[in-house]
Structure formats: structure tokens, C-alpha cells
Design a protein around this motif. Sequence first.
Motif, PDB file in Angstrom:
ATOM      1  N   HIS A 166      23.174  -0.905   8.786  1.00 26.42           N
ATOM      2  CA  HIS A 166      23.500  -1.789   9.921  1.00 26.42           C
ATOM      3  C   HIS A 166      24.767  -2.430   9.941  1.00 26.42           C
ATOM      4  N   LEU A 167      25.485  -2.155  10.786  1.00 26.94           N
ATOM      5  CA  LEU A 167      27.036  -2.930  10.898  1.00 26.94           C
ATOM      6  C   LEU A 167      27.096  -3.839  12.152  1.00 26.94           C
ATOM      7  N   SER A 168      26.740  -5.129  11.905  1.00 27.61           N
ATOM      8  CA  SER A 168      26.696  -5.884  13.314  1.00 27.61           C
ATOM      9  C   SER A 168      28.029  -6.731  13.089  1.00 27.61           C
ATOM     10  N   ILE A 224      32.678  -0.033   5.844  1.00 25.28           N
ATOM     11  CA  ILE A 224      32.334   1.444   5.862  1.00 25.28           C
ATOM     12  C   ILE A 224      32.752   2.019   4.636  1.00 25.28           C
ATOM     13  N   SER A 225      33.925   1.354   4.007  1.00 21.17           N
ATOM     14  CA  SER A 225      34.491   1.825   2.518  1.00 21.17           C
ATOM     15  C   SER A 225      33.416   1.432   1.453  1.00 21.17           C
ATOM     16  N   ASN A 242      23.123   7.331   4.636  1.00 21.91           N
ATOM     17  CA  ASN A 242      22.630   8.212   5.710  1.00 21.91           C
ATOM     18  C   ASN A 242      23.440   8.274   7.135  1.00 21.91           C
ATOM     19  N   GLY A 243      23.859   7.088   7.232  1.00 19.40           N
ATOM     20  CA  GLY A 243      24.807   7.107   8.606  1.00 19.40           C
ATOM     21  C   GLY A 243      24.688   5.434   8.842  1.00 19.40           C
ATOM     22  N   PHE A 244      25.601   5.178   9.932  1.00 14.56           N
ATOM     23  CA  PHE A 244      25.908   3.772  10.459  1.00 14.56           C
ATOM     24  C   PHE A 244      25.181   3.450  11.903  1.00 14.56           C
ATOM     25  N   LEU A 254      38.852   5.782  11.785  1.00 18.06           N
ATOM     26  CA  LEU A 254      38.348   5.350  10.280  1.00 18.06           C
ATOM     27  C   LEU A 254      37.186   6.476   9.856  1.00 18.06           C
ATOM     28  N   LEU A 255      36.418   6.792  10.889  1.00 14.99           N
ATOM     29  CA  LEU A 255      35.244   7.747  10.623  1.00 14.99           C
ATOM     30  C   LEU A 255      36.006   9.054  10.476  1.00 14.99           C
ATOM     31  N   ARG A 256      36.947   9.405  11.212  1.00  9.67           N
ATOM     32  CA  ARG A 256      37.660  10.703  10.881  1.00  9.67           C
ATOM     33  C   ARG A 256      38.014  10.677   9.467  1.00  9.67           C
TER      34      ARG A 256
END
Length: 191
Positions: free
Chosen positions: A29-31, A73-74, A80-82, A100-102
Motif C-alpha cells: 500500500h502506497l498512500s 518504490i525503491s 507482489n505489486g503496488f 519510475l515504474l518503467r
Amino acid sequence: MFNLILFGPPGSGKGTQSEKLIAKYGLKHLSTGDLLRSEIAGKTELGLKAKSFMDAGQLVPDAVVIGMVDAAISANKGVNGFLFDGFPRTKAQAEALDDLLRSHATEIHVVLALDVPEEELIQRMIGRAKTSGRTDDADPEVQKKRISVYRNETLAVADHYNAFNKVVHLNGLGTVDEIFSLLCKEIDSRQ
Ligand code: B4P
């Protein structure tokens, strides 16, 4: 990896649904709202800078928020995923997130957008203010400002991902469990 954005206006239930989704799907979880509030609680330099924007119902500057998400993210390689909650909130943030994801060889797979009428948003913010102590929920002028910022700056995020056919609109009115099952149906059909 499966990355999703939970999108919607302030008070639409993003935080509420995120808690349930991360428990079910094991996503990170990234809030950005939670990250900013924890910076404020820790009285960090970033938190002090963010507080004045948040109390006024404005967005915290893009560079501050993007830097925070980049670090998060780093620091979470191998998840598993964000589940991105409350981010991106501007077109510039959406473009930065895609980059960033790329750079981590992944992408946004779906944007689940909660549609909730304005009057209901105001009622929910008033309700939350009673227990959360959030100054940005209590003041009617700040509530209106947050909704207008959403219309003027944040809706562009849905347009950005719509161009890639990644946006699914869902009815955000109903019980928490009803909305949760709509969200799960969409996620299950993509995994
Ligand atoms: P956030 O923390 O993201 O909060 P939010 O949009 O207000 O709420 P959310 O949609 O998560 O609603 P919730 O589930 O809690 O942002 C706060 C501020 O931080 C922003 O204004 C901005 O200043 C700053 N910020 C954050 N991210 C930023 C970024 N990327 N860029 C720049 N600035 C940024 O639900 C609300 C209430 O409704 C709760 O009380 C809940 O119990 C209730 N509720 C939920 N679902 C319900 C349902 N189905 N029925 C009835 N009530 C429900």
C-alpha cells in the motif's frame, strides 16, 4: 507484478478500500496522504513544508510527492505489486510514475475509479473529521477547495490513463463491502 491505482475524489473511500484490498491481495500500500501525515507527525522538514498545503486543501508540490514515491518504490523491491492510493494527483505525477515504474521494468495495470457525488463526499469528510482530528476535513471552505482541486488538477490523471484504456469507473456509493466486491471483481478478472 500487479500495480493498480485507486482513484477518486477526496473522501471517496480510497483509504477505506485500500486497507481491505492489501489484506486480500498482498499488495504494497502506497498512500501519499498517509506518508505525508507521518512526515507531519514526525515534524520532519518535508512534513513542515507539506502541512501548510494540506491544511489549505491544496496539493503538496509535485517534486516533493514524486521524490517520496520514488524512495518508497525503491525501498520495496520484490513486492507482489503496488496499490497507489491518492497518487498520482496531477498529470505530471502520472507521467513521473510511469517513468519510475518503467525504470523498474513494470507499469500500471489498471486504474479503478470510485465515483461518488459531491454532497456525499462532504458528508463523509464531516463524519471523518469527528474522529480523525484531520484539520483538512473539518472546514467547509477547505472541503470545497479540495473538491475543486480534484476537478481542476486531478481529473487529468484519469484522462491520461484513459488514453491507454486503463480506467474502470465503479459506483462508490453503497456499503463498504458492496464497493469492495466490485473492486475485487475487476482485479480478479485481470490476474
Ligand atoms: P488523502 O489522504 O489521499 O485523503 P482523501 O482523498 O481525503 O480520502 P480517501 O478517499 O482516502 O477517503 P477515506 O477512505 O478515508 O489526501 C489528503 C491530502 O494530502 C490532500 O488534500 C493533499 O493536500 C495531500 N496529498 C495526498 N496525496 C497527494 C499527492 N499525490 N499530491 C499532492 N498532495 C497530496 O474515506 C473518507 C470517509 O468516508 C471515512 O470517514 C470513511 O469511513 C467514510 N467512508 C468510506 N467508504 C464509505 C462508504 N462506502 N459509505 C459511507 N462512508 C464511507
